[in-house]
Design a protein around this motif. Structure first.
Motif, PDB file in Angstrom:
ATOM      1  N   THR A   7       1.857  -2.743  -7.652  1.00 21.70           N
ATOM      2  CA  THR A   7       2.323  -1.204  -7.563  1.00 21.70           C
ATOM      3  C   THR A   7       2.272  -0.515  -8.871  1.00 21.70           C
ATOM      4  O   THR A   7       2.132   0.575  -8.788  1.00 21.70           O
ATOM      5  CB  THR A   7       3.866  -1.237  -6.982  1.00 21.70           C
ATOM      6  N   ASN A   8       2.656  -1.192  -9.800  1.00 18.00           N
ATOM      7  CA  ASN A   8       2.494  -0.625 -11.253  1.00 18.00           C
ATOM      8  C   ASN A   8       1.229  -0.109 -11.518  1.00 18.00           C
ATOM      9  O   ASN A   8       0.922   0.727 -12.542  1.00 18.00           O
ATOM     10  CB  ASN A   8       2.769  -1.713 -12.174  1.00 18.00           C
ATOM     11  N   SER A   9       0.095  -1.042 -11.175  1.00 19.94           N
ATOM     12  CA  SER A   9      -1.248  -0.658 -11.949  1.00 19.94           C
ATOM     13  C   SER A   9      -1.651   0.695 -11.379  1.00 19.94           C
ATOM     14  O   SER A   9      -2.941   1.034 -11.888  1.00 19.94           O
ATOM     15  CB  SER A   9      -2.252  -1.898 -11.464  1.00 19.94           C
ATOM     16  N   VAL A  10      -1.282   1.274 -10.498  1.00 17.95           N
ATOM     17  CA  VAL A  10      -1.690   2.514 -10.054  1.00 17.95           C
ATOM     18  C   VAL A  10      -1.383   3.774 -10.625  1.00 17.95           C
ATOM     19  O   VAL A  10      -1.644   4.825 -10.529  1.00 17.95           O
ATOM     20  CB  VAL A  10      -1.292   2.861  -8.292  1.00 17.95           C
ATOM     21  N   VAL A  11      -0.200   3.722 -11.747  1.00  9.64           N
ATOM     22  CA  VAL A  11       0.198   4.480 -12.553  1.00  9.64           C
ATOM     23  C   VAL A  11      -0.026   4.180 -13.996  1.00  9.64           C
ATOM     24  O   VAL A  11      -0.061   3.188 -14.523  1.00  9.64           O
ATOM     25  CB  VAL A  11       1.637   5.120 -12.030  1.00  9.64           C
ATOM     26  N   LYS A  12       0.026   5.265 -14.625  1.00 10.34           N
ATOM     27  CA  LYS A  12      -0.115   5.264 -16.137  1.00 10.34           C
ATOM     28  C   LYS A  12       1.245   5.278 -16.833  1.00 10.34           C
ATOM     29  O   LYS A  12       1.354   4.795 -17.919  1.00 10.34           O
ATOM     30  CB  LYS A  12      -1.161   6.109 -16.831  1.00 10.34           C
ATOM     31  N   LEU A  14       0.778  -1.187  -0.089  1.00  9.39           N
ATOM     32  CA  LEU A  14      -0.012  -0.108  -0.068  1.00  9.39           C
ATOM     33  C   LEU A  14       0.828   1.348   0.020  1.00  9.39           C
ATOM     34  O   LEU A  14       0.750   2.339  -0.745  1.00  9.39           O
ATOM     35  CB  LEU A  14      -1.067  -0.144   0.963  1.00  9.39           C
ATOM     36  N   MET A  15       1.927   1.225   0.712  1.00  6.99           N
ATOM     37  CA  MET A  15       2.769   2.379   0.786  1.00  6.99           C
ATOM     38  C   MET A  15       3.577   2.627  -0.684  1.00  6.99           C
ATOM     39  O   MET A  15       3.465   3.699  -1.010  1.00  6.99           O
ATOM     40  CB  MET A  15       4.158   2.107   1.814  1.00  6.99           C
ATOM     41  N   ARG A  16       3.967   1.480  -1.490  1.00  8.52           N
ATOM     42  CA  ARG A  16       4.491   1.637  -2.755  1.00  8.52           C
ATOM     43  C   ARG A  16       3.483   2.001  -3.670  1.00  8.52           C
ATOM     44  O   ARG A  16       4.035   2.928  -4.345  1.00  8.52           O
ATOM     45  CB  ARG A  16       4.807   0.123  -3.028  1.00  8.52           C
ATOM     46  N   ARG A  17       2.148   1.733  -3.370  1.00  6.04           N
ATOM     47  CA  ARG A  17       0.944   2.435  -4.297  1.00  6.04           C
ATOM     48  C   ARG A  17       0.970   3.564  -4.254  1.00  6.04           C
ATOM     49  O   ARG A  17       1.152   4.590  -5.017  1.00  6.04           O
ATOM     50  CB  ARG A  17      -0.093   1.586  -4.183  1.00  6.04           C
ATOM     51  N   PHE A  18       0.901   4.258  -3.056  1.00  7.41           N
ATOM     52  CA  PHE A  18       0.909   5.688  -2.746  1.00  7.41           C
ATOM     53  C   PHE A  18       2.241   6.303  -3.283  1.00  7.41           C
ATOM     54  O   PHE A  18       2.007   7.422  -3.784  1.00  7.41           O
ATOM     55  CB  PHE A  18       0.750   6.010  -1.288  1.00  7.41           C
ATOM     56  N   MET A  19       3.272   5.753  -2.904  1.00  8.53           N
ATOM     57  CA  MET A  19       4.746   6.438  -3.614  1.00  8.53           C
ATOM     58  C   MET A  19       4.388   6.679  -5.076  1.00  8.53           C
ATOM     59  O   MET A  19       4.846   7.612  -5.661  1.00  8.53           O
ATOM     60  CB  MET A  19       5.928   5.701  -3.147  1.00  8.53           C
ATOM     61  N   MET A  20       4.145   5.546  -5.758  1.00  7.86           N
ATOM     62  CA  MET A  20       4.261   5.664  -7.246  1.00  7.86           C
ATOM     63  C   MET A  20       3.331   6.554  -7.780  1.00  7.86           C
ATOM     64  O   MET A  20       3.560   7.456  -8.581  1.00  7.86           O
ATOM     65  CB  MET A  20       3.475   4.188  -7.760  1.00  7.86           C
ATOM     66  N   ARG A  21       1.908   6.831  -7.098  1.00  2.00           N
ATOM     67  CA  ARG A  21       1.057   7.603  -7.610  1.00  2.00           C
ATOM     68  C   ARG A  21       1.352   9.159  -7.350  1.00  2.00           C
ATOM     69  O   ARG A  21       1.312   9.937  -8.060  1.00  2.00           O
ATOM     70  CB  ARG A  21      -0.524   7.496  -6.826  1.00  2.00           C
ATOM     71  N   ILE A  22       1.949   9.398  -5.940  1.00  2.00           N
ATOM     72  CA  ILE A  22       2.579  10.724  -5.802  1.00  2.00           C
ATOM     73  C   ILE A  22       3.654  11.049  -6.703  1.00  2.00           C
ATOM     74  O   ILE A  22       3.712  12.097  -7.231  1.00  2.00           O
ATOM     75  CB  ILE A  22       2.915  10.736  -4.324  1.00  2.00           C
ATOM     76  N   ALA A  23       4.510  10.271  -6.891  1.00  2.00           N
ATOM     77  CA  ALA A  23       5.608  10.400  -8.006  1.00  2.00           C
ATOM     78  C   ALA A  23       5.215  10.838  -9.179  1.00  2.00           C
ATOM     79  O   ALA A  23       5.740  11.592  -9.888  1.00  2.00           O
ATOM     80  CB  ALA A  23       6.677   9.258  -7.745  1.00  2.00           C
ATOM     81  N   GLU A  24       4.102   9.970  -9.571  1.00  2.00           N
ATOM     82  CA  GLU A  24       3.408  10.334 -11.092  1.00  2.00           C
ATOM     83  C   GLU A  24       3.002  11.729 -11.151  1.00  2.00           C
ATOM     84  O   GLU A  24       3.104  12.267 -12.126  1.00  2.00           O
ATOM     85  CB  GLU A  24       2.501   9.202 -11.296  1.00  2.00           C
ATOM     86  N   ILE A  25       2.402  12.183  -9.950  1.00  2.00           N
ATOM     87  CA  ILE A  25       1.764  13.547  -9.961  1.00  2.00           C
ATOM     88  C   ILE A  25       2.920  14.452 -10.376  1.00  2.00           C
ATOM     89  O   ILE A  25       2.926  15.377 -11.031  1.00  2.00           O
ATOM     90  CB  ILE A  25       0.846  13.670  -8.927  1.00  2.00           C
TER      91      ILE A  25
END
Ligand code: ATP
Ligand code: MG
Length: 393
Positions: free
Chosen positions: A306-311, A265-276
């Motif tokens: 973790t990958n599926s939360v970002v485009k 869950l932390m990794r998904r947050f990190m990826m999404r925030i990093a993407e923004i």
């Protein structure tokens, strides 16, 4: 007599019609890297960059600094002399005298790009080789296993003489700024700085994002990440580092979700925030230091989650590397000693005892639905602090 640095570049040569654009960027990057080192004059001609160091005593410092500029394959100090065979012979004898001592096996290699010069390459090599053999006692000409190779280049501008063995190896790769822009998730560990260096070497402009869990991680842990960014900046001239407050997200996960899902869950947050943050800064990709199978969150099933939360494409240059190979690279680029300093990372503070290694996306998403994902992401992005980091040399 004057000394100059001859700088050879690699893959740019393959760029056909784009070559001059790549050369221009390389020269700009070299100038940037040398700005605080010494006054120089940089010109490019016939696939070689010439660096005249106007403060002569700084020539070795300049050469050393250029070993960190991507796109450069080698750097060598050379003697400049007039295009006259007698002058070339004398220059070779004088300039290589410390290398050409009695008993040395040597060879001369010549290159002539000035076709108006009266001797061809083979004749130049024979003349200079014969002269050195006659005038320095005990030298042994050896075409196959020389210890020292004296190089002579007769170019349009002048003639140049140097010892091949004095060549410094460059980074290789492509000049910074020719390979797009990407955002590196930079932790305080061993892997992510290496991943950043690898992509920067391919010409990619790097920005970095770090997730920081004050007060669970100390001020010193933040300084460590800034130090790592500073080491990367030796290669890229500058690194913009975005520091994201992560504590609230971690506490929300801890208080609301199953413990074994914590890391993912932390990794998904990190990826999404990093993407923004990446989108806001015109990055085209994310970079992580993940390596297949290294830890629970890096199994292929976990990477999928973790990958599926970002485009955005996620570049993982270390994906097929062993830890020992990664450590070797970390030592070589100079990040290892800093990476192993014992300051905790935000993930280590909240590591679950039994993390899932074969997670199902649906069950992770179910855990995540207990949180205000978008709200937490937005707040973290808003709280991000950005610092611009320059190399400390
Ligand atoms: P590293 O040695 O780079 O810390 P790691 O083996 O410890 O990697 P993880 O902690 O699972 O691996 O992290 C995987 C990747 O996620 C890291 O390589 C990095 O790109 C990113 N990452 C992890 N923690 C952070 C953080 N605190 N800030 C920014 N990125 C992070
Ligand atoms: Mg880590």
């Amino acid at each position: 007599m004057k000394e100059i640095l001859l700088v050879k570049y690699g893959e740019i040569i393959l760029k056909g019609g784009n070559r001059s654009r790549f050369e221009k960027i390389l020269i700009e990057n070299m100038s940037k890297a040398l700005k605080n080192i010494a006054k120089t004059r940089i010109t490019v001609l016939q696939a070689t960059v010439y660096v005249e160091v106007l403060e002569e005593e700084k020539i070795d410092l300049v050469a050393q600094r250029l070993t960190m500029v991507f796109g450069i394959v080698s750097i060598v100090k050379a003697r400049v002399c007039s295009k006259d065979i007698t002058a070339i012979c004398e220059a070779a004898k004088e300039y290589c005298k410390n290398d050409l001592v009695s008993g040395t096996r040597f060879k001369v290699e010549a290159k002539r790009s000035d076709k108006a010069f009266p001797l061809n390459s083979i004749e130049i090599a024979m003349e200079v080789g014969g002269f050195l053999d006659d005038s320095i006692s005990g030298l042994k000409a050896d075409m196959h296993t020389p210890e020292i190779t004296v190089k002579v280049e007769v170019r349009d501008s002048a003639a140049y003489v140097y010892c091949r063995e004095n060549r410094l190896k460059g980074q290789g790769g492509m000049p910074q700024g020719t390979g797009g822009r990407a955002t590196l998730l930079l932790s305080g560990g061993i892997d992510s700085p290496v991943a950043g260096h690898m992509m920067a070497k391919r010409g990619t402009q790097i920005e970095a994002v770090n997730f920081f869990s004050y007060p669970y991680t100390s001020e010193r842990a933040k300084e460590k990440v800034m130090e790592l960014a500073g080491i990367l900046a030796r290669y890229t001239s500058v690194v913009k580092l975005h520091i994201v407050p992560f504590t609230e997200i971690q506490l929300a996960i801890r208080d609301n979700c199953p413990e074994q899902h914590m890391t993912l869950l932390m990794r998904r947050f990190m990826m999404r925030i990093a993407e923004i943050i990446a989108e806001n800064n015109n990055s085209q990709a994310l970079i992580t230091g993940e390596s297949a199978g290294q830890v629970a969150s890096q199994t292929l099933a976990a990477l999928n989650v973790t990958n599926s939360v970002v485009k955005m494409p996620v570049l993982r240059p270390l994906i097929g590397m062993d830890k020992t190979e990664i450590i070797e690279r970390a030592e070589k680029i100079g990040t290892f000693e800093t990476s192993i300093l014992p300051y905790e990372d935000c993930c280590t503070v909240f590591t679950p005892k039994n993390p899932t290694t074969q997670p199902k996306l649906s069950s992770i998403e179910k855990s995540e639905s207990r949180l205000d994902f978008d709200g937490l992401v937005e707040k973290a992005v808003l709280g991000t602090e950005t610092v611009t980091i320059y190399p400390e040399i």
